[in-house]
Scaffold this motif. Structure first.
Motif, PDB file in Angstrom:
ATOM      1  N   PHE A 187       0.926  -1.096  -0.028  1.00  0.00           N
ATOM      2  CA  PHE A 187       0.017  -0.304  -0.025  1.00  0.00           C
ATOM      3  C   PHE A 187       0.914   1.278  -0.030  1.00  0.00           C
ATOM      4  O   PHE A 187       0.441   2.129   0.703  1.00  0.00           O
ATOM      5  CB  PHE A 187      -0.848   0.029   1.292  1.00  0.00           C
ATOM      6  N   SER A 188       1.959   1.323  -0.802  1.00  0.00           N
ATOM      7  CA  SER A 188       2.700   2.443  -0.909  1.00  0.00           C
ATOM      8  C   SER A 188       3.226   2.365  -2.575  1.00  0.00           C
ATOM      9  O   SER A 188       3.078   1.349  -3.085  1.00  0.00           O
ATOM     10  CB  SER A 188       3.721   2.455   0.003  1.00  0.00           C
ATOM     11  N   ALA A 189       3.952   3.444  -2.787  1.00  0.00           N
ATOM     12  CA  ALA A 189       4.549   3.295  -4.171  1.00  0.00           C
ATOM     13  C   ALA A 189       5.916   2.922  -4.208  1.00  0.00           C
ATOM     14  O   ALA A 189       6.204   2.058  -5.086  1.00  0.00           O
ATOM     15  CB  ALA A 189       4.583   4.835  -4.814  1.00  0.00           C
ATOM     16  N   GLY A 190       6.500   3.464  -3.097  1.00  0.00           N
ATOM     17  CA  GLY A 190       8.028   2.829  -3.046  1.00  0.00           C
ATOM     18  C   GLY A 190       8.182   1.793  -2.127  1.00  0.00           C
ATOM     19  O   GLY A 190       7.290   1.229  -1.382  1.00  0.00           O
ATOM     20  N   ILE A 191       9.036   0.982  -2.536  1.00  0.00           N
ATOM     21  CA  ILE A 191       9.403  -0.482  -1.639  1.00  0.00           C
ATOM     22  C   ILE A 191      10.816  -0.684  -1.429  1.00  0.00           C
ATOM     23  O   ILE A 191      11.303  -1.687  -0.887  1.00  0.00           O
ATOM     24  CB  ILE A 191       8.862  -1.638  -2.685  1.00  0.00           C
ATOM     25  N   ASN A 192      11.639   0.585  -1.338  1.00  0.00           N
ATOM     26  CA  ASN A 192      12.875   0.580  -0.626  1.00  0.00           C
ATOM     27  C   ASN A 192      13.008   0.164   0.706  1.00  0.00           C
ATOM     28  O   ASN A 192      13.997  -0.690   1.047  1.00  0.00           O
ATOM     29  CB  ASN A 192      13.345   1.877  -0.843  1.00  0.00           C
ATOM     30  N   ASN A 193      11.817   0.159   1.450  1.00  0.00           N
ATOM     31  CA  ASN A 193      11.879  -0.083   3.020  1.00  0.00           C
ATOM     32  C   ASN A 193      11.860  -1.765   2.941  1.00  0.00           C
ATOM     33  O   ASN A 193      11.906  -2.249   4.069  1.00  0.00           O
ATOM     34  CB  ASN A 193      10.744   0.415   3.440  1.00  0.00           C
ATOM     35  N   ILE A 194      11.364  -2.537   1.908  1.00  0.00           N
ATOM     36  CA  ILE A 194      11.357  -3.912   2.064  1.00  0.00           C
ATOM     37  C   ILE A 194      12.640  -4.904   1.110  1.00  0.00           C
ATOM     38  O   ILE A 194      12.563  -5.811   0.935  1.00  0.00           O
ATOM     39  CB  ILE A 194      10.030  -4.385   1.523  1.00  0.00           C
TER      40      ILE A 194
ATOM     41  N   VAL B 186      11.668  10.186  -8.652  1.00  0.00           N
ATOM     42  CA  VAL B 186      12.389   8.657  -8.915  1.00  0.00           C
ATOM     43  C   VAL B 186      12.343   7.891  -7.702  1.00  0.00           C
ATOM     44  O   VAL B 186      12.395   8.614  -6.442  1.00  0.00           O
ATOM     45  CB  VAL B 186      13.871   9.117  -9.333  1.00  0.00           C
ATOM     46  N   PRO B 187      12.212   6.691  -7.912  1.00  0.00           N
ATOM     47  CA  PRO B 187      12.628   5.543  -6.671  1.00  0.00           C
ATOM     48  C   PRO B 187      13.684   5.648  -6.034  1.00  0.00           C
ATOM     49  O   PRO B 187      14.712   6.152  -6.833  1.00  0.00           O
ATOM     50  CB  PRO B 187      12.050   4.193  -7.361  1.00  0.00           C
ATOM     51  N   LEU B 188      13.942   5.299  -4.773  1.00  0.00           N
ATOM     52  CA  LEU B 188      15.516   5.240  -4.475  1.00  0.00           C
ATOM     53  C   LEU B 188      15.977   3.867  -4.584  1.00  0.00           C
ATOM     54  O   LEU B 188      15.362   2.788  -3.923  1.00  0.00           O
ATOM     55  CB  LEU B 188      15.190   5.549  -2.595  1.00  0.00           C
ATOM     56  N   THR B 189      16.968   3.857  -5.081  1.00  0.00           N
ATOM     57  CA  THR B 189      17.804   2.713  -5.661  1.00  0.00           C
ATOM     58  C   THR B 189      19.408   2.881  -5.119  1.00  0.00           C
ATOM     59  O   THR B 189      19.646   4.065  -4.864  1.00  0.00           O
ATOM     60  CB  THR B 189      17.494   2.024  -6.771  1.00  0.00           C
ATOM     61  N   LYS B 190      20.242   1.994  -5.137  1.00  0.00           N
ATOM     62  CA  LYS B 190      21.619   2.165  -5.034  1.00  0.00           C
ATOM     63  C   LYS B 190      21.848   3.200  -6.084  1.00  0.00           C
ATOM     64  O   LYS B 190      22.764   4.186  -5.859  1.00  0.00           O
ATOM     65  CB  LYS B 190      22.355   0.790  -5.267  1.00  0.00           C
TER      66      LYS B 190
ATOM     67  N   ILE C 204       9.668  14.800  -3.435  1.00  0.00           N
ATOM     68  CA  ILE C 204       8.599  14.282  -2.800  1.00  0.00           C
ATOM     69  C   ILE C 204       8.895  12.752  -2.792  1.00  0.00           C
ATOM     70  O   ILE C 204       7.987  11.822  -2.742  1.00  0.00           O
ATOM     71  CB  ILE C 204       7.302  14.572  -3.575  1.00  0.00           C
ATOM     72  N   SER C 205      10.042  12.281  -3.222  1.00  0.00           N
ATOM     73  CA  SER C 205      10.461  10.879  -3.501  1.00  0.00           C
ATOM     74  C   SER C 205      10.899  10.309  -2.121  1.00  0.00           C
ATOM     75  O   SER C 205      10.207   9.663  -1.270  1.00  0.00           O
ATOM     76  CB  SER C 205      11.329  10.721  -4.716  1.00  0.00           C
TER      77      SER C 205
END
Length: 371
Positions: free
Chosen positions: A94-101, A251-255, A282-283
């Protein structure tokens, strides 16, 4: 690699279980809608406390439910491993980003399809971007301080306003949020340029193939006057030197995107625009080198910054970012909306339908790309 079974037809089984583990009160109308479509589907809803950023263990969720669940709807709470949820064939976040998982075993050691709620945030976040930009350009904070003093004579606050017609917004990451920002900015008379990781050289490649809130965004990708792309610094710098008045980071957070913007990028923005650039992030906070941002603000290399995200979060009270000039900070709330949960369930509904029809899922995470 572990993983769940192939996606079954929901209507053909009596004991399929949709397990919802979410920090919002039970959305009865959304669940009733799914139940009407899939009358044989068992639905369990567990209301959990709102977790901080990062995945959380399955506290308060009976292990027996994870063992039986076929579909999991969650924000950040996951079973400890795929082996403890052997029937799981879809996880909807239920979010747009998945960097936390991305370090969770279900992400790293399984092939269970993961889908996000990307697409539901565009309306409210675009409003936040435009609101904070106008607050800065119209010097609203000065006016508001005058109001609190009951001071009508604060005429200086209205001087030097530069309206948005003809200004250029650069959207770094032209996904659903960026497209809605583009739609609203275009309506205000702004020129829009877009930046994406991969080239979008054909009409089909410019289309938005994710979830779209009806009546929003840029479904066909026709708004930008120019597109830029690439994963290298040279390509990014080619985009940043286009005299951008408002830079929107989505943009999404990646390495690869960690500290994507730092001193060289802020210097380039300053050199390319005599009016200076206003930055709206807002990312995720870590996409910006925060120390470099503070330095750029003090050196007047930027017109200002609106930040709904910081690094870290929560932002410590002693952070130098709080007192940097021309900065507006909100506590990661730009995506909040009374429609949030309803829209996230609409994405899940769409994917339940696609599973039934054997079609590709919308917003499915590409584990190799990290989003």
């Amino acid at each position: 690699m572990g993983g769940g079974p192939e996606s079954p037809k929901l209507e053909g089984k009596k004991h399929d279980l949709l397990l919802c583990v979410l920090p919002w009160p039970e959305p009865k109308e959304s669940l009733k809608k799914i139940q009407r479509q899939y009358p044989k589907l068992e639905i369990k809803y567990i209301h959990v406390p709102h977790a901080n950023r990062g995945w959380k263990p399955a506290e308060g969720v009976p292990g027996e439910l994870y063992k039986r669940a076929n579909i999991l709807a969650t924000l950040s709470i996951l079973p400890p491993s795929a082996s403890e949820a052997p029937n799981l064939s879809l996880v909807h976040i239920f979010s747009a980003g998945i960097n936390n998982i991305v370090n969770h075993p279900i992400y790293t050691d399984s092939k269970i399809p993961l889908t996000t709620s990307s697409g539901i945030h565009g309306p409210q976040i675009a409003e936040w971007v435009i609101m904070t930009t106008l607050i800065q350009s119209h010097k609203y904070n000065d006016t508001y301080e005058g109001q609190k003093r009951h001071d009508w004579g604060n005429y200086g606050a209205g001087k030097g306003v530069r309206d948005m017609v003809g200004q250029r917004v650069g959207v770094l990451g032209y996904g659903s949020i960026g497209r809605q920002v583009a739609r609203v900015a275009n309506a205000l008379g702004m020129d829009v340029i877009a930046y994406t990781a991969s080239p979008r050289s054909t009409p089909d490649s410019k289309k938005d193939k994710g979830f779209i809130v009806p009546g929003t965004g840029d479904p066909d990708g026709t708004i930008p006057s120019a597109w830029y792309s690439g994963l290298d610094k040279e390509s990014l710098h080619g985009f940043l030197q286009q005299e951008i008045d408002l830079l929107v980071i989505s943009v999404p957070l990646t390495k690869q995107t960690t500290h994507l913007l730092s001193t060289p990028e802020f210097d380039l923005l300053a050199r390319s625009n005599p009016n200076l650039t206003y930055v709206a992030n807002i990312s995720r906070g870590a996409i910006i080198n925060q120390e470099a941002l503070v330095s750029a603000l003090y050196a007047k290399k930027l017109r200002g910054a609106a930040l709904d995200v910081t690094d870290p979060e929560p932002l410590p009270p002693d952070s130098s970012l709080w007192s940097a000039p021309n900065v507006l900070i909100t506590p990661h709330i730009s995506g909040n909306s009374v429609n949030y949960v309803e829209r996230a369930f609409q994405v899940l509904e769409e994917n339940l339908k696609r599973r039934e029809e054997g079609k590709d899922l919308v917003n499915e995470v590409d584990r190799k790309r990290g989003y």
